[in-house]
Design a protein around this motif. Structure first.
Motif, mmCIF file in Angstrom:
data_model
loop_
_atom_site.group_PDB
_atom_site.id
_atom_site.type_symbol
_atom_site.label_atom_id
_atom_site.label_comp_id
_atom_site.label_asym_id
_atom_site.label_seq_id
_atom_site.Cartn_x
_atom_site.Cartn_y
_atom_site.Cartn_z
ATOM 1 N N GLU A 8 0.858 -1.191 0.000
ATOM 2 C CA GLU A 8 0.000 0.000 0.000
ATOM 3 C C GLU A 8 0.895 1.242 0.000
ATOM 4 O O GLU A 8 1.741 1.387 0.879
ATOM 5 C CB GLU A 8 -0.894 -0.023 1.237
ATOM 6 C CG GLU A 8 -1.615 1.267 1.558
ATOM 7 C CD GLU A 8 -2.561 1.717 0.471
ATOM 8 O OE1 GLU A 8 -2.298 2.790 -0.115
ATOM 9 O OE2 GLU A 8 -3.542 0.993 0.203
ATOM 10 N N ILE A 13 -2.633 4.626 5.610
ATOM 11 C CA ILE A 13 -3.497 3.457 5.446
ATOM 12 C C ILE A 13 -2.721 2.184 5.750
ATOM 13 O O ILE A 13 -3.207 1.276 6.416
ATOM 14 C CB ILE A 13 -4.093 3.410 4.029
ATOM 15 C CG1 ILE A 13 -5.010 4.614 3.800
ATOM 16 C CG2 ILE A 13 -4.875 2.109 3.801
ATOM 17 C CD1 ILE A 13 -5.583 4.698 2.412
ATOM 18 N N ASP A 52 -2.832 -3.183 -2.896
ATOM 19 C CA ASP A 52 -3.475 -2.032 -3.527
ATOM 20 C C ASP A 52 -3.330 -2.176 -5.041
ATOM 21 O O ASP A 52 -2.435 -2.877 -5.531
ATOM 22 C CB ASP A 52 -2.799 -0.745 -3.044
ATOM 23 C CG ASP A 52 -3.561 0.505 -3.448
ATOM 24 O OD1 ASP A 52 -4.701 0.390 -3.947
ATOM 25 O OD2 ASP A 52 -3.020 1.610 -3.263
ATOM 26 N N LYS A 100 -11.855 0.843 -0.488
ATOM 27 C CA LYS A 100 -11.641 1.915 0.491
ATOM 28 C C LYS A 100 -12.769 2.934 0.378
ATOM 29 O O LYS A 100 -13.238 3.185 -0.736
ATOM 30 C CB LYS A 100 -10.309 2.629 0.223
ATOM 31 C CG LYS A 100 -9.083 1.743 0.236
ATOM 32 C CD LYS A 100 -7.883 2.568 -0.209
ATOM 33 C CE LYS A 100 -6.651 1.714 -0.412
ATOM 34 N NZ LYS A 100 -5.532 2.497 -0.978
ATOM 35 N N PRO A 101 -13.148 3.578 1.492
ATOM 36 C CA PRO A 101 -12.709 3.291 2.868
ATOM 37 C C PRO A 101 -13.384 2.034 3.400
ATOM 38 O O PRO A 101 -14.460 1.662 2.949
ATOM 39 C CB PRO A 101 -13.173 4.535 3.633
ATOM 40 C CG PRO A 101 -14.366 5.002 2.885
ATOM 41 C CD PRO A 101 -14.098 4.711 1.432
#
Length: 217
Positions: A8, A13, A52, A100-101
């Motif tokens: 990420e 995060i 991610d 996300k979120p």
């Protein structure tokens, strides 16, 4: 111990994910771009990758092509929330796709589900003076077994896997009993009181006013 690689590029995060999963007893490494992720996977064996999509150098979809032959389960965690992106990620072999979120408890639950699917859960958990065998459903303190009902054991396991996290009564009821929590119900409170006495966690398992309970880490 279960090893998880967090890929990420947004450090806040990444730190949040690592903190929440570390509290659940997982060993987490963080990298911030696709190339470093590939290097980490060459150097260590991981049980799960949280990936991610939008990453510097090599994006998550490209990295997935590298990970797939390794046989390591992957959960995408990304802001790309279109149906096309979700379908693409799942068709590439990801076990799950979180947008996300996200809520920390949901992430913890989804991680646990994937690890169970791959038989990668820790069989024995040691916490608060207890030894918990998750397969035989036995609990010991100083080699003496503590007799628990099925629901008491499931309740204990929920707290043991989420130390330091304030758990709402609604969440506890949903995870242990299933279904929707009825406001004013004393089911959770009565079971927590009995569990405290049986395992000796009178001071460790704390009530949070108007919320629920937290196991002190």
């Amino acid at each position: 111990m279960i090893k998880i690689l967090i890929v990420e590029d947004e450090k806040p995060i990444s730190d949040l994910i690592k903190l929440s999963l570390s509290k659940s007893g997982y060993n987490c490494d963080c990298v911030y771009d696709g190339m470093k992720a590939a290097d980490a996977l060459d150097e260590k064996v991981y049980d799960l990758v949280l990936l991610d999509v939008m990453l510097p150098q090599v994006d998550g979809f490209e990295l997935m092509e590298y990970i797939r032959p390794l046989g390591v389960p992957v959960i995408f965690i990304t802001a790309k929330n279109s149906v096309a992106d979700r379908v693409k990620g799942l068709r590439m072999g990801a076990e799950d796709y979180i947008v996300k979120p996200f809520e920390v408890l949901e992430l913890q639950a989804r991680v646990a589900v994937v690890l169970r699917r791959y038989n990668k859960t820790d069989r024995v958990i040691s916490i608060g003076g207890l030894t918990i065998d998750t397969q035989s459903m036995q609990v010991f303190r100083d080699e003496s077994e503590i007799a628990l009902t099925r629901k008491e054991f499931e309740l204990l396991l929920l707290f043991a896997r989420n130390p330091g996290t304030a758990l709402y009564r609604e969440t506890i009821y949903e995870r242990v009993w299933g279904g929707d929590y009825t406001c004013g119900s004393k089911t959770v409170d009565l079971h927590v009181q009995r569990l405290r006495k049986k395992v000796g966690w009178d001071k460790r398992l704390r009530a949070i006013n108007k919320v629920g309970y937290r196991l002190e880490a």
